[in-house]
Motif scaffolding. Structure first.
Motif, PDB file in Angstrom:
ATOM      1  N   ASN A  85      -2.946   4.594   6.036  1.00 19.01           N
ATOM      2  CA  ASN A  85      -2.318   4.664   4.709  1.00 19.01           C
ATOM      3  C   ASN A  85      -2.962   5.767   3.883  1.00 19.01           C
ATOM      4  N   TYR A  86      -4.304   5.857   3.972  1.00 17.07           N
ATOM      5  CA  TYR A  86      -5.056   6.900   3.262  1.00 17.07           C
ATOM      6  C   TYR A  86      -4.504   8.287   3.614  1.00 17.07           C
TER       7      TYR A  86
ATOM      8  N   LEU B  62       0.834  -1.215   0.000  1.00 18.17           N
ATOM      9  CA  LEU B  62       0.000   0.000   0.000  1.00 18.17           C
ATOM     10  C   LEU B  62       0.864   1.260   0.000  1.00 18.17           C
ATOM     11  N   ILE B  63       1.964   1.231   0.743  1.00 19.28           N
ATOM     12  CA  ILE B  63       2.854   2.404   0.738  1.00 19.28           C
ATOM     13  C   ILE B  63       3.348   2.665  -0.691  1.00 19.28           C
ATOM     14  N   ALA B  64       3.586   1.579  -1.423  1.00 21.96           N
ATOM     15  CA  ALA B  64       4.043   1.718  -2.815  1.00 21.96           C
ATOM     16  C   ALA B  64       2.906   2.098  -3.768  1.00 21.96           C
ATOM     17  N   GLY B  65       1.686   2.160  -3.255  1.00 26.66           N
ATOM     18  CA  GLY B  65       0.547   2.559  -4.092  1.00 26.66           C
ATOM     19  C   GLY B  65      -0.026   1.426  -4.929  1.00 26.66           C
ATOM     20  N   ASN B  66       0.215   0.175  -4.499  1.00 28.71           N
ATOM     21  CA  ASN B  66      -0.335  -0.969  -5.254  1.00 28.71           C
ATOM     22  C   ASN B  66      -1.769  -1.268  -4.822  1.00 28.71           C
ATOM     23  N   GLN B  67      -2.554  -1.720  -5.793  1.00 28.25           N
ATOM     24  CA  GLN B  67      -3.934  -2.121  -5.491  1.00 28.25           C
ATOM     25  C   GLN B  67      -4.042  -3.644  -5.547  1.00 28.25           C
TER      26      GLN B  67
ATOM     27  N   LYS C 177      -3.222  10.076  -6.528  1.00 35.58           N
ATOM     28  CA  LYS C 177      -3.582  10.162  -5.112  1.00 35.58           C
ATOM     29  C   LYS C 177      -5.103   9.988  -4.937  1.00 35.58           C
ATOM     30  N   ALA C 178      -5.858  10.737  -5.741  1.00 33.64           N
ATOM     31  CA  ALA C 178      -7.321  10.661  -5.629  1.00 33.64           C
ATOM     32  C   ALA C 178      -7.807   9.244  -5.923  1.00 33.64           C
ATOM     33  N   GLU C 179      -7.221   8.666  -6.962  1.00 29.07           N
ATOM     34  CA  GLU C 179      -7.637   7.304  -7.374  1.00 29.07           C
ATOM     35  C   GLU C 179      -7.271   6.282  -6.289  1.00 29.07           C
ATOM     36  N   PHE C 180      -6.059   6.413  -5.719  1.00 23.61           N
ATOM     37  CA  PHE C 180      -5.626   5.431  -4.734  1.00 23.61           C
ATOM     38  C   PHE C 180      -6.397   5.579  -3.422  1.00 23.61           C
TER      39      PHE C 180
ATOM     40  N   ASP D 180       3.958   3.620   7.138  1.00 25.12           N
ATOM     41  CA  ASP D 180       3.208   4.501   6.227  1.00 25.12           C
ATOM     42  C   ASP D 180       3.487   5.976   6.579  1.00 25.12           C
ATOM     43  N   VAL D 181       3.487   6.264   7.879  1.00 25.87           N
ATOM     44  CA  VAL D 181       3.636   7.651   8.335  1.00 25.87           C
ATOM     45  C   VAL D 181       5.090   7.958   8.695  1.00 25.87           C
TER      46      VAL D 181
END
Ligand code: SR1
Ligand code: MG
Length: 405
Positions: free
Chosen positions: A273-274, A126-131, A288-291, A360-361
């Motif tokens: 994560n969000y 998730l940190i890498a932005g994977n779905q 960003k919006a999509e993820f 994440d943070v």
């Protein structure tokens, strides 16, 4: 097949390799590699692999102290037995979502299980932005089956009492009681707060009696609601994923607790994560919006799958005479939901100011940007706790998250 070890000793790569041969996981002449890969807070984790055919296993061993702090924090080895028993029970219920246990030994505090190195830890993904398209459905099913079939609703009530006696886990529960439900809400020395954030925490968290009253009630629920066998630490670091697979690991905090606890833990970590993506994906606003939309969809779908599946199990496998009484299921689900939101709020707050943060943070290097995310998380965590009884649907919950700035 196993050689019973009578004295506990921490494994090394050499003794872990030897153990795997003694257990006949490999042939005597196989050439094996052994690497310690544990990056969690508490345990040693060895990956043992046949260098020729690449067959591999994981040997996890509990240390007699909390690795994250050191030997000054002794910790029971019994958590290894709890973890092994929980994994085996979970494997009976959802084998496709759990690693298989090949061997466990409570003296040596080891559990031998499937190697999941072909998967990635969900938090890192998730940190890498994977779905992950299967994640929500899989976790919804995992939650429904484990929580239902270990409770008085889905397990013979005598058997449930016997089973609950095998999952008495006082030391690990105490960690949660302190680190999730107590210390972050006071100026306690286990907290980890940047000096530049301290005034905000003092005013927003420590000086809010209404918040403290609600946290006290949630802590009381954690202490007393022995409803079902919970995983006890279902954050995104306890889940391995790929596009095709979801595997839940690491139930050493398992105990008989509230239905909503695991649901809340999972939601809390998606929310963190969000919020962190505000920084990680700041320079790619569309992504960003999509993820972030994807993360909210995962929260929504997980709850919806859980609710549907729990309802089906309730109707098809009732263990209690009252389960066909009108309104009972609905009220049970509503209580699970509001408890889950409250627990999620506590977990969001503890990860911002308590002993164990989240990557994440914490991976946000600019202190001002990191503090901004932490402030957002703290005020959102607060809202979840104090408004949990008004957030009566998953849509309302998701709206609170998406409207929060
Ligand atoms: C001392 S252990 C700190 C945290 O790590 C685990 O994952 C649990 O969440 C625990 O609270
Ligand atoms: Mg863990």
């Amino acid at each position: 097949m196993a050689i019973k070890q009578v004295v506990y000793e921490p494994l090394t790569t050499d003794t872990a390799r030897e153990l795997s041969k003694n257990l006949q996981l490999f042939n005597q002449n196989d050439q094996l590699s052994a690497v310690e890969i544990g990056d969690g807070n508490l345990n040693l984790v060895f990956r043992i692999q046949n260098v020729i055919n690449e067959k591999s296993y994981i040997i996890k061993q509990a240390l007699p102290y909390a690795k994250v702090v050191g030997t000054s924090w002794p910790l029971t080895l019994d958590r290894s037995r709890i973890e092994g028993e929980s994994l085996k029970r979970t494997y009976q219920l959802v084998p496709e979502l759990t690693p298989k246990v090949y061997y466990s030994d409570s003296t040596l505090a080891v559990t031998v299980m499937d190697d999941l190195s072909h998967l990635i830890i969900l938090r890192k993904g998730l940190i890498a932005g994977n779905q992950y398209p299967k994640l929500a459905k899989d976790i919804g099913i995992f939650l429904a089956h484990t929580l239902f079939f270990n409770s008085d609703f889905g397990l013979n009530q005598q058997d449930k009492k016997i089973q609950s006696s095998q999952f008495i886990n006082p030391e690990l529960c105490k960690i949660t009681e302190d680190l999730v439900f107590t210390d972050p809400f006071f100026d306690h020395d286990t907290n980890n707060i940047d000096d530049t954030l301290k005034l905000f925490v003092t005013e927003t968290i420590w000086a809010d009696p209404a918040l403290k009253l609600e946290v006290a009630k949630l802590k009381q629920a954690f202490l007393t609601k022995g409803e079902t066998l919970v995983h006890g630490d279902l954050h995104t670091g306890s889940i391995f994923v790929s596009e095709e697979e979801t595997i839940v690991i690491d139930p050493e905090f398992a105990y008989y607790g509230p239905f909503g606890f695991d649901v809340g833990a999972f939601i809390a970590n998606l929310i963190l994560n969000y919020l962190a993506q505000d920084v990680h994906l700041a320079v790619q606003p569309q992504k960003k919006a999509e993820f972030q939309r994807y993360l909210l969809d995962v929260i929504t779908e997980t709850w919806q799958v859980f609710e549907q599946e729990f309802t089906t199990l309730w109707q098809e496998h009732p263990q209690d005479a009252f389960m066909n009484v009108d309104g009972y299921l609905e009220q049970t689900l509503q209580t699970i939901f509001s408890d889950a939101i409250g627990f999620a709020g506590c977990k969001v707050i503890r990860r911002m100011i308590g002993l164990a943060g989240v990557e994440d943070v914490e991976s946000i290097t600019d202190v001002n940007l990191r503090n901004q995310v932490k402030k957002n998380a703290l005020t959102l965590g607060k809202k979840l706790i104090v408004q949990r009884n008004e957030l009566t649907s998953i849509q309302k919950l998701v709206k609170v998250v998406s409207d929060h700035a």
